[in-house]
Design a protein around this motif. Structure first.
Motif, PDB file in Angstrom:
ATOM      1  N   ASN A  62       0.823  -1.213   0.000  1.00  0.00           N
ATOM      2  CA  ASN A  62       0.000   0.000   0.000  1.00  0.00           C
ATOM      3  C   ASN A  62       0.855   1.259   0.000  1.00  0.00           C
ATOM      4  O   ASN A  62       0.539   2.243  -0.673  1.00  0.00           O
ATOM      5  N   THR A  63       1.954   1.223   0.762  1.00  0.00           N
ATOM      6  CA  THR A  63       2.873   2.365   0.772  1.00  0.00           C
ATOM      7  C   THR A  63       3.493   2.567  -0.607  1.00  0.00           C
ATOM      8  O   THR A  63       3.573   3.699  -1.113  1.00  0.00           O
ATOM      9  N   SER A  64       3.924   1.473  -1.219  1.00  0.00           N
ATOM     10  CA  SER A  64       4.513   1.538  -2.548  1.00  0.00           C
ATOM     11  C   SER A  64       3.512   2.056  -3.571  1.00  0.00           C
ATOM     12  O   SER A  64       3.850   2.883  -4.432  1.00  0.00           O
ATOM     13  N   TYR A  65       2.269   1.593  -3.470  1.00  0.00           N
ATOM     14  CA  TYR A  65       1.233   2.026  -4.418  1.00  0.00           C
ATOM     15  C   TYR A  65       1.009   3.539  -4.335  1.00  0.00           C
ATOM     16  O   TYR A  65       0.967   4.232  -5.358  1.00  0.00           O
ATOM     17  N   CYS A  66       0.869   4.038  -3.112  1.00  0.00           N
ATOM     18  CA  CYS A  66       0.630   5.479  -2.940  1.00  0.00           C
ATOM     19  C   CYS A  66       1.829   6.296  -3.414  1.00  0.00           C
ATOM     20  O   CYS A  66       1.671   7.343  -4.061  1.00  0.00           O
ATOM     21  N   LEU A  67       3.051   5.831  -3.115  1.00  0.00           N
ATOM     22  CA  LEU A  67       4.252   6.563  -3.493  1.00  0.00           C
ATOM     23  C   LEU A  67       4.425   6.616  -5.009  1.00  0.00           C
ATOM     24  O   LEU A  67       4.653   7.687  -5.584  1.00  0.00           O
ATOM     25  N   VAL A  68       4.296   5.454  -5.656  1.00  0.00           N
ATOM     26  CA  VAL A  68       4.454   5.406  -7.115  1.00  0.00           C
ATOM     27  C   VAL A  68       3.347   6.193  -7.799  1.00  0.00           C
ATOM     28  O   VAL A  68       3.592   6.906  -8.779  1.00  0.00           O
ATOM     29  N   SER A  69       2.118   6.084  -7.292  1.00  0.00           N
ATOM     30  CA  SER A  69       0.994   6.822  -7.882  1.00  0.00           C
ATOM     31  C   SER A  69       1.211   8.320  -7.762  1.00  0.00           C
ATOM     32  O   SER A  69       0.947   9.079  -8.705  1.00  0.00           O
ATOM     33  N   TYR A  70       1.711   8.759  -6.609  1.00  0.00           N
ATOM     34  CA  TYR A  70       1.957  10.184  -6.407  1.00  0.00           C
ATOM     35  C   TYR A  70       3.044  10.696  -7.356  1.00  0.00           C
ATOM     36  O   TYR A  70       2.882  11.746  -7.989  1.00  0.00           O
ATOM     37  N   CYS A  71       4.142   9.947  -7.451  1.00  0.00           N
ATOM     38  CA  CYS A  71       5.233  10.361  -8.333  1.00  0.00           C
ATOM     39  C   CYS A  71       4.794  10.375  -9.799  1.00  0.00           C
ATOM     40  O   CYS A  71       5.150  11.287 -10.561  1.00  0.00           O
ATOM     41  N   SER A  72       4.005   9.371 -10.173  1.00  0.00           N
ATOM     42  CA  SER A  72       3.508   9.316 -11.547  1.00  0.00           C
ATOM     43  C   SER A  72       2.575  10.477 -11.843  1.00  0.00           C
ATOM     44  O   SER A  72       2.631  11.076 -12.924  1.00  0.00           O
ATOM     45  N   LYS A  73       1.740  10.804 -10.877  1.00  0.00           N
ATOM     46  CA  LYS A  73       0.821  11.927 -11.042  1.00  0.00           C
ATOM     47  C   LYS A  73       1.590  13.236 -11.230  1.00  0.00           C
ATOM     48  O   LYS A  73       1.275  14.033 -12.125  1.00  0.00           O
ATOM     49  N   LYS A  74       2.616  13.471 -10.401  1.00  0.00           N
ATOM     50  CA  LYS A  74       3.395  14.696 -10.500  1.00  0.00           C
ATOM     51  C   LYS A  74       4.152  14.768 -11.827  1.00  0.00           C
ATOM     52  O   LYS A  74       4.276  15.830 -12.438  1.00  0.00           O
ATOM     53  N   TYR A  75       4.643  13.626 -12.273  1.00  0.00           N
ATOM     54  CA  TYR A  75       5.358  13.600 -13.553  1.00  0.00           C
ATOM     55  C   TYR A  75       4.419  13.988 -14.693  1.00  0.00           C
ATOM     56  O   TYR A  75       4.782  14.790 -15.569  1.00  0.00           O
ATOM     57  N   LYS A  76       3.213  13.418 -14.675  1.00  0.00           N
ATOM     58  CA  LYS A  76       2.261  13.710 -15.740  1.00  0.00           C
ATOM     59  C   LYS A  76       1.839  15.174 -15.712  1.00  0.00           C
ATOM     60  O   LYS A  76       1.659  15.804 -16.756  1.00  0.00           O
ATOM     61  N   GLU A  77       1.672  15.718 -14.507  1.00  0.00           N
ATOM     62  CA  GLU A  77       1.252  17.112 -14.388  1.00  0.00           C
ATOM     63  C   GLU A  77       2.324  18.076 -14.876  1.00  0.00           C
ATOM     64  O   GLU A  77       2.021  19.110 -15.479  1.00  0.00           O
TER      65      GLU A  77
END
Length: 480
Positions: A134-149
């Protein structure tokens, strides 16, 4: 002989190896899946080594099996579906991990190998993996979101159409933070349609000026959201846009049809849209699971409720001359005629011209015990035998008398589609208040509406929810 240009016949018969339905796998999802598998293996190694100062062969086998299970279950469950928020993603991830542990427990039980593993190691491993994933999911999702933005450029997008599918597309595309599509506006398909509106974006014009709109707004992608009856128009649009260097995607508006358990799949590269399919035939596993649940719970129910059924049988026999049980022909799965068992709640009578008259409040045909068992639905208990026989299910659309089906079939749209699944002792319509007499067409239409909603949304979880809510629905004042 000129062979540079294939003939029309050759072109038509040429079979492309390229699949029509592409599986757009996300690199982010693949990275997350690989990370979760690696973390699961590493943590198992660490806990086992710390406990036993080595990594035994049994744990190495467990690591391999767990890796394959994670890959299969997480992919099948869509754990890394990127359109979800953090909470839903973690909830889906937790459910998939619990399913994986259940599968491993089942494998251990069948192979009788569960005793060779340390319960302390397995418990620590299960809890730590849940936290780590769950920690990995939130971290990767957050980083991916920031990259896309910050780094990905939006794709200016047009939607052709102004109907319900177009509206849904506009809302979904513009709200989805993972997709690069940014809907600039919509294009109406009919030039004279002055009332065309789509909330959230402007209607920029009609098809006659679509080429100028593409150039003006630097459009890179177009979604065609037109009804299926406009197929010729869609073909013309595709030809007309070939030289515009834009992606063209067709989102067929099939929702004006009466859809039963609709889905999209592929056979030999050909996309297939199921617009009318029984949920029991579309998935063998689901059918087997529903059968197992139905028959096991029916058997348990017959044992637990046998004292009540014996008492009701005695009272029915004493109430009036006639048999204890009443059998009536009704339509079952796929319209087959079945005989449904009930405790007799009425005095023996003969209907005129073979008609079946629905029971009403204060019906003089109903006996004293009949009023009680109809009010409490105890008259339906013998249908547990139908469930054991396989002609009925615990949950499903209530089977109507054959005469009623003949009457309503040409008065209510898609009425007979109720038979695409096994009839049930209880159902979504019953717990939603649509039980008892249907003295008007409107009431029967609402019952059919809930029955079709059940078929379209069927799952074992929904069956369990309906079973749990059924006892409370028996308190309704409309039952007689």
């Amino acid at each position: 002989m000129d062979i540079s240009t294939p003939s029309t016949g050759a072109t038509a018969s040429y079979r492309r190896s390229k699949r029509l339905l592409k599986n757009h796998e996300s690199l982010v999802a693949l990275f997350q899946l690989s990370t979760d598998i690696i973390v699961a293996v590493v943590l198992l190694y660490l806990f086992a080594s710390f406990k036993m100062e080595e990594f035994p062969a049994a744990y190495r086998v467990l690591a391999v099996i767990a890796s394959f299970c994670i890959w299969f279950i997480y992919s099948a469950r869509g754990v890394y579906r990127q359109s979800s928020d953090y909470f839903r993603g973690c909830l889906r991830l937790t459910g998939a991990w619990a399913m994986m542990l259940l599968l491993l427990s089942l494998i251990g039980f069948i192979t009788k190998t569960s005793e060779i593993f340390s319960r302390e190691v397995l418990l620590l491993w299960a809890m730590s993996i849940l936290f780590a994933q769950n920690t990995s999911y939130c971290l990767v999702s957050y980083c991916s979101k920031k990259y896309k933005e910050n780094y990905e450029r939006n794709l200016p997008t047009l939607v052709i159409g102004t109907g319900s599918v177009a509206q849904h597309l506009v809302e979904s595309l513009n709200k989805n933070r993972w997709l690069p599509d940014k809907v600039i506006g919509c294009v109406k398909s009919l030039e004279k349609d002055e009332t065309a509106r789509v909330s959230g974006v402007k209607v920029l014009g009609g098809l006659e000026n679509i080429r100028s709109l593409i150039k003006e707004h630097d459009i890179r992608r177009i979604y065609i959201a037109l009804p299926m009856k406009a197929s010729e128009q869609i073909d013309g649009l595709n030809i007309d846009l070939l030289d515009m260097n834009v992606d063209v995607i067709w989102a067929p508006d099939i929702f004006a049809l009466n859809l039963i358990n609709h889905s999209v799949r592929e056979v030999a590269g050909i996309p297939l849209i199921s617009i009318n399919e029984s949920p029991l035939t579309s998935s063998r596993i689901s059918m087997v699971m529903k059968e197992l649940m139905d028959r096991s719970l029916a058997a348990i129910g017959l044992v637990l409720l046998s004292p009540v059924m014996i008492w009701v049988a005695y009272k029915v026999k004493k109430s009036s001359p006639g048999p204890v049980f009443f059998k009536q022909e009704r339509h079952g799965w796929d319209g087959k005629i079945i005989k449904v068992w009930k405790f007799r709640s009425m005095k023996l009578h003969v209907e005129e011209n073979g008609e079946v008259t629905q029971a009403t409040k204060e019906d003089p045909r109903i006996t004293e015990i009949g009023k009680l068992i109809r009010k409490t639905s105890l008259d339906e208990l013998p249908q547990l035998l139908n469930v054991l026989q396989g002609s009925m299910s615990l949950v499903g659309p209530r089977p109507h008398a054959v005469a009623h089906n003949d009457y309503y079939s040409d008065k209510i749209n898609a009425y007979l589609a109720r038979h695409r699944i096994k009839p049930g002792i209880t159902g979504l319509a019953q717990i939603s208040g649509y039980r008892g007499e249907t003295e008007t067409i409107d009431k029967m239409e609402k019952r059919v509406e809930y029955d079709l909603a059940y078929i379209n949304n069927w799952s074992l979880l929904l069956d369990l929810k309906i079973l749990l809510k059924t006892p409370m629905s028996l308190l309704s004042k409309d039952i007689y």
